[in-house]
Design a protein around this motif. Structure first.
Motif, PDB file in Angstrom:
ATOM      1  N   LEU A  19       0.825  -1.207   0.000  1.00 37.21           N
ATOM      2  CA  LEU A  19       0.000   0.000   0.000  1.00 37.21           C
ATOM      3  C   LEU A  19       0.858   1.254   0.000  1.00 37.21           C
ATOM      4  N   ARG A  20       1.919   1.235   0.786  1.00 38.56           N
ATOM      5  CA  ARG A  20       2.815   2.397   0.825  1.00 38.56           C
ATOM      6  C   ARG A  20       3.451   2.641  -0.549  1.00 38.56           C
ATOM      7  N   HIS A  21       3.741   1.552  -1.279  1.00 39.55           N
ATOM      8  CA  HIS A  21       4.360   1.696  -2.594  1.00 39.55           C
ATOM      9  C   HIS A  21       3.374   2.256  -3.631  1.00 39.55           C
ATOM     10  N   VAL A  22       2.121   1.802  -3.615  1.00 41.28           N
ATOM     11  CA  VAL A  22       1.180   2.213  -4.660  1.00 41.28           C
ATOM     12  C   VAL A  22       0.468   3.521  -4.350  1.00 41.28           C
ATOM     13  N   GLY A  25      -0.078   9.522  -2.397  1.00 39.04           N
ATOM     14  CA  GLY A  25       0.008  10.601  -1.423  1.00 39.04           C
ATOM     15  C   GLY A  25      -1.080  11.647  -1.557  1.00 39.04           C
ATOM     16  N   ASP A  26      -1.940  11.521  -2.560  1.00 38.22           N
ATOM     17  CA  ASP A  26      -3.029  12.468  -2.773  1.00 38.22           C
ATOM     18  C   ASP A  26      -4.280  11.931  -2.076  1.00 38.22           C
ATOM     19  N   PRO A  27      -4.784  12.650  -1.047  1.00 39.81           N
ATOM     20  CA  PRO A  27      -5.956  12.146  -0.335  1.00 39.81           C
ATOM     21  C   PRO A  27      -7.228  12.129  -1.187  1.00 39.81           C
ATOM     22  N   ALA A  28      -7.222  12.822  -2.314  1.00 38.37           N
ATOM     23  CA  ALA A  28      -8.399  12.858  -3.185  1.00 38.37           C
ATOM     24  C   ALA A  28      -8.541  11.579  -4.014  1.00 38.37           C
ATOM     25  N   THR A  29      -7.450  10.865  -4.228  1.00 34.17           N
ATOM     26  CA  THR A  29      -7.520   9.623  -5.005  1.00 34.17           C
ATOM     27  C   THR A  29      -7.378   8.441  -4.064  1.00 34.17           C
ATOM     28  N   ARG A  30      -8.111   7.388  -4.381  1.00 30.72           N
ATOM     29  CA  ARG A  30      -8.024   6.161  -3.578  1.00 30.72           C
ATOM     30  C   ARG A  30      -7.064   5.197  -4.268  1.00 30.72           C
ATOM     31  N   PRO A  31      -6.182   4.567  -3.490  1.00 32.54           N
ATOM     32  CA  PRO A  31      -5.280   3.585  -4.103  1.00 32.54           C
ATOM     33  C   PRO A  31      -6.073   2.370  -4.574  1.00 32.54           C
ATOM     34  N   PRO A  32      -5.521   1.583  -5.471  1.00 28.74           N
ATOM     35  CA  PRO A  32      -6.227   0.384  -5.929  1.00 28.74           C
ATOM     36  C   PRO A  32      -6.351  -0.640  -4.802  1.00 28.74           C
ATOM     37  N   LEU A  33      -7.252  -1.585  -4.977  1.00 23.65           N
ATOM     38  CA  LEU A  33      -7.355  -2.702  -4.043  1.00 23.65           C
ATOM     39  C   LEU A  33      -6.115  -3.567  -4.194  1.00 23.65           C
ATOM     40  N   LEU A  34      -5.548  -4.000  -3.108  1.00 14.49           N
ATOM     41  CA  LEU A  34      -4.377  -4.875  -3.147  1.00 14.49           C
ATOM     42  C   LEU A  34      -4.775  -6.232  -2.586  1.00 14.49           C
ATOM     43  N   VAL A  35      -4.491  -7.266  -3.340  1.00 14.94           N
ATOM     44  CA  VAL A  35      -4.898  -8.617  -2.986  1.00 14.94           C
ATOM     45  C   VAL A  35      -3.655  -9.501  -2.906  1.00 14.94           C
ATOM     46  N   THR A  36      -3.574 -10.317  -1.859  1.00 12.35           N
ATOM     47  CA  THR A  36      -2.495 -11.288  -1.762  1.00 12.35           C
ATOM     48  C   THR A  36      -2.744 -12.367  -2.801  1.00 12.35           C
ATOM     49  N   ALA A  37      -1.886 -12.442  -3.796  1.00 12.18           N
ATOM     50  CA  ALA A  37      -2.049 -13.437  -4.862  1.00 12.18           C
ATOM     51  C   ALA A  37      -1.365 -14.750  -4.490  1.00 12.18           C
ATOM     52  N   ALA A  38      -0.231 -14.660  -3.815  1.00  8.80           N
ATOM     53  CA  ALA A  38       0.509 -15.882  -3.484  1.00  8.80           C
ATOM     54  C   ALA A  38       1.491 -15.630  -2.350  1.00  8.80           C
ATOM     55  N   VAL A  39       1.711 -16.657  -1.580  1.00 10.45           N
ATOM     56  CA  VAL A  39       2.830 -16.710  -0.649  1.00 10.45           C
ATOM     57  C   VAL A  39       3.783 -17.693  -1.307  1.00 10.45           C
ATOM     58  N   ASP A 101      -8.439  -2.513  -9.894  1.00  9.21           N
ATOM     59  CA  ASP A 101      -9.188  -1.271  -9.957  1.00  9.21           C
ATOM     60  C   ASP A 101     -10.443  -1.415  -9.098  1.00  9.21           C
ATOM     61  N   ARG A 102     -10.733  -0.423  -8.276  1.00 11.46           N
ATOM     62  CA  ARG A 102     -11.881  -0.499  -7.370  1.00 11.46           C
ATOM     63  C   ARG A 102     -13.210  -0.521  -8.113  1.00 11.46           C
ATOM     64  N   ALA A 103     -13.292   0.156  -9.242  1.00 10.81           N
ATOM     65  CA  ALA A 103     -14.567   0.245  -9.970  1.00 10.81           C
ATOM     66  C   ALA A 103     -14.815  -0.960 -10.869  1.00 10.81           C
ATOM     67  N   THR A 104     -13.793  -1.396 -11.597  1.00 10.55           N
ATOM     68  CA  THR A 104     -13.985  -2.450 -12.599  1.00 10.55           C
ATOM     69  C   THR A 104     -13.552  -3.834 -12.128  1.00 10.55           C
ATOM     70  N   GLY A 105     -12.686  -3.908 -11.130  1.00  9.17           N
ATOM     71  CA  GLY A 105     -12.170  -5.193 -10.680  1.00  9.17           C
ATOM     72  C   GLY A 105     -11.063  -5.743 -11.565  1.00  9.17           C
ATOM     73  N   ARG A 106     -10.680  -4.995 -12.573  1.00 12.09           N
ATOM     74  CA  ARG A 106      -9.602  -5.425 -13.473  1.00 12.09           C
ATOM     75  C   ARG A 106      -8.242  -5.004 -12.923  1.00 12.09           C
ATOM     76  N   ALA A 107      -7.191  -5.527 -13.533  1.00 11.57           N
ATOM     77  CA  ALA A 107      -5.831  -5.183 -13.118  1.00 11.57           C
ATOM     78  C   ALA A 107      -5.616  -3.674 -13.210  1.00 11.57           C
ATOM     79  N   ALA A 108      -4.984  -3.116 -12.199  1.00  7.43           N
ATOM     80  CA  ALA A 108      -4.709  -1.681 -12.160  1.00  7.43           C
ATOM     81  C   ALA A 108      -3.203  -1.465 -12.234  1.00  7.43           C
ATOM     82  N   PRO A 109      -2.764  -0.517 -13.047  1.00  4.14           N
ATOM     83  CA  PRO A 109      -1.318  -0.240 -13.113  1.00  4.14           C
ATOM     84  C   PRO A 109      -0.823   0.372 -11.798  1.00  4.14           C
TER      85      PRO A 109
END
Length: 117
Positions: A19-22, A25-39, A101-109
């Protein structure tokens, strides 16, 4: 020491590092959803089974090791708080997270990794 609790703490730390990486720093934008894909790997000691001490302080640390277009590899270490510099960590782990992506559920850059040294 409960291994399930350690894995939960490792996942939480990896999520915070991601989360810190993605975050831009702009409070107006929400970062993408981050999901644990694998350990991908959890290694105790130097490849063998290493008992974790329950009578001393331990420190978890983590860093981004690799970034793809929408995925991150997070490297984690668990070490004694008063470890000597040459002492290897008690535990090493590698987690892979994906950004959605929070809206579409697709991969977010995500932000690229910019090595400084």
């Amino acid at each position: 020491m409960r291994i399930g609790r350690i894995l939960e703490d490792l996942d939480a730390l990896a999520g915070n590092v991601a989360l810190r990486h993605v975050d831009d720093g702009d409070p107006a934008t929400r970062p993408p959803l981050l999901v644990t894909a694998a350990v991908e790997r959890v290694t105790f000691g130097s490849g063998g089974v290493c008992p974790l001490p329950i009578d001393e302080d331990l420190v978890l640390s983590g860093a981004v090791g690799y970034c793809g277009r929408s995925s991150l590899e997070i490297l984690l270490d668990l070490a004694r708080a008063r470890a000597e510099l040459a002492e290897p960590p008690l535990l090493r782990a590698k987690f892979t997270f994906v950004a959605r992506d929070r809206a579409t559920g697709r991969a977010a850059p995500i932000n690229a990794l910019a090595p400084q040294t």
